[in-house]
Enzyme design. Sequence first.
Site, short mmCIF file in Angstrom:
data_model
loop_
_atom_site.label_atom_id
_atom_site.label_comp_id
_atom_site.label_asym_id
_atom_site.label_seq_id
_atom_site.Cartn_x
_atom_site.Cartn_y
_atom_site.Cartn_z
N LYS A 30 0.84 -1.20 0.00
CA LYS A 30 0.00 0.00 0.00
C LYS A 30 0.87 1.25 0.00
O LYS A 30 0.62 2.21 -0.74
CB LYS A 30 -0.91 0.02 1.22
CG LYS A 30 -1.77 1.28 1.34
CD LYS A 30 -2.26 1.53 2.73
CE LYS A 30 -1.15 2.04 3.63
NZ LYS A 30 -1.63 2.44 4.97
N GLU A 334 3.59 0.33 12.77
CA GLU A 334 2.47 -0.38 12.16
C GLU A 334 2.53 -1.88 12.42
O GLU A 334 1.53 -2.59 12.28
CB GLU A 334 2.44 -0.13 10.65
CG GLU A 334 3.61 -0.72 9.89
CD GLU A 334 3.66 -0.24 8.45
OE1 GLU A 334 3.85 -1.09 7.57
OE2 GLU A 334 3.52 0.97 8.21
N ARG A 406 -5.35 -3.77 11.12
CA ARG A 406 -4.27 -4.49 11.81
C ARG A 406 -4.76 -5.10 13.13
O ARG A 406 -4.18 -6.08 13.60
CB ARG A 406 -3.07 -3.57 12.03
CG ARG A 406 -2.54 -3.01 10.72
CD ARG A 406 -1.05 -2.93 10.65
NE ARG A 406 -0.63 -2.24 9.43
CZ ARG A 406 -0.41 -2.81 8.26
NH1 ARG A 406 -0.58 -4.11 8.14
NH2 ARG A 406 -0.04 -2.11 7.21
#
Length: 449
Positions: A30, A334, A406
């Site tokens: 992404k 992340e 996530r």
Amino acid sequence: MTDHSDTIALWPAPYASGAVDAIVTVPGSKSVTNRALILAALAADPGWLRRPLRSRDTLLMADALRSMGIGIEETVSSSSEVSGLSGGRGESWRVIPGTPLAPAAVDVGNAGTVMRFLPPLAALADGPIRFDGDPRSRVRPLGSLIEALRGLGARVEDEGRGSLPMTVRGVGSVEGGPVTVDASTSSQFISALLLSGPRFNQGVEVRHTGGRLPSLPHIRMTVDMLRKAGAQVDAPDSGGEPNVWRVTPGALLGRDLVVEPDLSNAQPFLAAALVTGGTVTIPDWPAHTTQPGDELRRIFTEMGGSCVLDDRGLTLTGTGRVLGIDADLSEVGELTPGIAAVASLAETESVLRGIGHLRLHETDRLAALRKEINALGGDVTETEDGLRIRPRPLRGGVFHTYEDHRLATAGAVLGLVVKDVEIEDIATTGKTMPDFPDLWHRMLAGERD
């Protein structure tokens, strides 16, 4: 945080009856796809993106650019799933650049890259471009970027909120030059200014003046992609001044770019090998990359796995033991949800540090992880800048995701070794990995894609 489990379907997380053994091809990055779209839109010539990610975030970016008059043509070979979103090996996007057109309205969804990378580009248009998105997008930080754009000569109307909704009223050009920005809440502020910097009259000199800068690998990715597109960039890690990035004005090249697999999206599959004592191979793992997900090789090795990178890709093999970790994750924030899930299954305590900025992501990720893991019997406490995780026997239950992709994949990892875990809104994985449920089932079936 609201409990929506009574209205959103629950996904029974598959339980692994033994060690997983699979080859999993993950879709494109992404972060690379959305940066490449911006650079291609600003280039002097048409360019190609090969194997782009098709997910909610990237389609929002493509649709936003189209609304501004940028041409994006999609071609899909017979080897790709035409109706799917993931972006197959045979898919390509041709980007025909042009001067951004106004008026336009941009739906950013809840995509940080869209809400932050596009306003500097919109400032190059001659007229108003309005930005808005999901309810959560309106509380994500944008104030530092808005002030920086104003400092560069752009006109931004946000009614003093420092957040969405807002309108960028371009006059056909941006003067550019030196600007200061506090990017301690998001490195995307710096990337956003750098990506459009070559098209500003004076280029741009971005000076970070706030606290600790998170997610530095993503800024390095931006710099690397700018240079490969023909931009001249001075950066701190290439001999430049600390916390200062300079982009010289000039034309960008239309490129033919093959998008790397999304290494962060490979995390749950590698974690599956680690927590089940199995083996998973991710094909096409790059030998050299600026993606933060490459740190998984080191992190999961420290947590008890064994990694081999060769011409087959990256293969992670679990040893049957999962170890706790004391780690500064400031550059790879992340990855925190997946690491926290693994840590809650470890033999020893973990401390995850340097991630206070995650409270401002798709959701407050630190609070969400604490609440959801503890609801399954875990022992997670928040610190000022992270999490402390003491392993406890976990039990089944509903794992809420707060519209955060996530969180959903972290819950799936837990479900591999904890029976009767149900994931609320697994469809939220469509933000970056629409085929996740199918890929997960195929991994457990032992497919060697």
